[in-house]
Scaffold this active site. Structure first.
Site, PDB file in Angstrom:
ATOM      1  N   HIS A 192       0.881  -1.298  -0.075  1.00  0.00           N
ATOM      2  CA  HIS A 192       0.214  -0.019   0.018  1.00  0.00           C
ATOM      3  C   HIS A 192       0.848   1.362   0.015  1.00  0.00           C
ATOM      4  CE1 HIS A 192      -3.979  -1.814   0.971  1.00  0.00           C
ATOM      5  NE2 HIS A 192      -3.373  -2.901   0.985  1.00  0.00           N
ATOM      6  N   ASP A 250      -5.822   5.711   2.946  1.00  0.00           N
ATOM      7  CA  ASP A 250      -6.165   4.392   2.595  1.00  0.00           C
ATOM      8  C   ASP A 250      -7.591   3.737   3.148  1.00  0.00           C
ATOM      9  OD1 ASP A 250      -4.249   1.797   2.053  1.00  0.00           O
ATOM     10  OD2 ASP A 250      -5.873   1.245   3.392  1.00  0.00           O
TER      11      ASP A 250
END
Ligand code: UDP
Length: 488
Positions: free
Chosen positions: A23, A126
């Site tokens: 990520h 995120d």
């Protein structure tokens, strides 16, 4: 309300990535991508994660990009139950993944303070930081969500509600009404599907957000990009910003991406010595845990295949780590010397996949690995392990036709206790047949992989689909900022 007054220059986007390589790496790339379009981009992360990306940020800034880094503390171990230094999911044992996810709730106060100080115009968060939805609303700025996964898995997962709960007796089912018959296996669904608490938070946060940025490009998964963009969920929009790894245009940017690899020079020189397309690259991403017996079968299979291989064996968190002496076949590295290379830790994957010597990629189908392989035009041998990787495998093999399964049927699944060994003989059969092989199957998969690689490059060029999505998103965000300023 965002930072700038109406006369201010570029918009300011704050990027808050999940602390996990799969990520962080694409989110850092994304911040850099927006910075190349003149957006002021700030990445927020914790001290140990900052140390990993500082080189990328500083050298991009030195080349004139408006990219910067802000560091916030990682919550106290006493509050999270994590050990000191466990600031990244890759440093945590699989048994503690959930503890790490719960620790993410402790970032609320420092991020709120940072928003008050910096007053950015946009927050790119995120998805797992679900509470940032309310924080963005309180600050009067749009929140963009980054899930890490692509349009196909995201659409399949959002469509899954129509099939849940899966009957206890059901092993697999076909998702109807899609352009391709997608068979899903109950035990191959992401762990998140069972976490009703998190699913609820994710759904609520998404409904309060402005949109989603997806690391994909239209021509890679056109039907699913369209489905995902047009799904009717509270007017949430989606933009394709990928393949994000292609924003590293210069060789120096590719070299600086991700963690630094002590073996970089040695393994790139080794690849230089190999004929084009002759090497199989084997890597299962940044979080995998592979048992000792399975590692041994992989070693024996690669050895017996007779093919050249570059194999990355991950350094796992202490509690997961498998002791090398217990699985490495005796004399293995000596016997394969010259033909096979074992890298312990980290390989510069984008550079490896981009090397002409690499012909195939044995991959766990993590979304970034899959994208990076597509960009390089390298076909895949699929070996999914967990998360949404079994769904990604269906995209690679059944939809795009750029990969071949390491095994047929549903023999393995995400449950550790249910993992069936893939034997050395099976590895030999697949690797031996495909790597450096000919025939219709190899040619068709190889040709498609090259076509998608070409399409990926076009998508990010001026006028390409991703280029258009990114520029129209920036225009929209800029207009939104000005609209907000009028309301003050
Ligand atoms: N990666 C790398 N070298 C390694 C292992 C991983 O550069 O030795 C990078 C890879 O290029 C990708 C990311 O780490 O960008 C892994 O993300 P992915 O979504 O493929 O899998 P995950 O690690 O999240 O399971």
């Amino acid at each position: 309300m965002g930072s700038s007054d109406a006369s201010a220059g570029p918009i300011h986007m704050l990027f808050f990535p999940l602390m996990s390589p799969g990520h962080m790496i694409p989110m850092v790339d994304m911040a850099r991508l927006f910075a190349t379009h003149g957006v002021r981009s700030t990445i927020v992360t914790t001290p140990l994660n900052a140390a990993n990306i500082r080189l990328t940020v500083d050298s991009s800034a030195a080349r004139g990009l408006p990219l910067s880094l802000r560091v916030i503390p990682f919550p106290d171990p006493a509050a999270t139950g994590l050990a000191p230094g466990q600031e990244n999911l890759s440093a945590v044992s699989t048994a503690h993944f959930n503890t790490f996810v719960m620790a993410l709730f402790h970032f609320q106060a420092p991020l709120a303070a940072l928003l008050r100080e910096l007053r950015p115009d946009v927050l790119v968060s995120d998805s797992l930081f679900t509470w940032t939805a309310d924080l963005a609303l309180e600050n009067g700025i749009p929140r963009l969500i980054f899930h890490g996964a692509g349009a196909f898995p995201l659409f399949v997962l959002s469509n899954l509600v129509n099939y849940l709960p899966v009957e206890p007796s059901t092993e697999s089912f076909i998702m109807n009404g899609l352009p391709h018959p997608i068979r899903l296996y109950k035990n191959g669904l992401p762990e998140l599907v069972d976490n009703l608490f998190m699913l609820k938070l994710l759904g609520e946060a998404e409904a309060k957000s402005y949109g989603v940025v997806v690391n994909t490009f239209h021509d890679m998964e056109p039907s699913y990009v369209n489905y995902y963009k047009n799904r009717n969920q509270a007017g949430i929009k989606a933009w394709c910003v990928g393949p994000i790894s292609l924003c590293c245009r210069a060789a120096v940017e590719r070299a600086e991406r991700g963690e630094s690899s002590a073996d970089r020079g040695r393994l790139l020189a080794w690849l230089d010595s190999k004929p084009a397309g002759s090497v199989v690259y084997v890597c299962f991403g940044s979080l995998c845990h592979i048992s000792g017996p399975q590692l041994k079968e992989i070693a024996l299979g690669l050895e017996a295949s007779g093919k050249a291989f570059l194999w990355v064996v991950r350094r796992e968190a202490a509690e997961d780590a498998v002791v090398e002496a217990e699985w490495m076949p005796e004399g293995f590295e000596k016997r394969v010397e010259g033909r096979g290379l074992v890298v312990r830790g980290w390989a510069p994957q984008v550079e490896v996949l981009g090397h002409a010597a690499v012909g195939w990629f044995v991959t766990h189908c993590g979304w970034n690995s899959l994208q990076e392989s597509v960009c390089a035009g390298v076909p895949m041998i699929t070996w999914p392990l967990f998360h949404e990787q079994f769904i990604n495998e269906a995209l690679v093999v059944d939809v795009m036709g750029v990969g071949v399964r390491m095994w047929e049927g549903f023999r393995r699944n995400r449950l550790e206790e249910a993992k069936v060994l893939v034997t050395a003989e099976e590895v030999v059969a697949v690797v031996g047949r495909l790597v450096g092989g000919g025939g219709k199957e190899v040619e068709a998969v190889g040709r498609k992989a090259k076509e998608y690689g070409e399409a990926a490059r076009k998508a990010v060029e001026e006028g390409g689909s991703t280029y258009e999505d990114v520029t129209s998103l920036i225009k929209e965000l800029d207009a939104k900022r000005k609209e907000g300023q009028k309301d003050v």
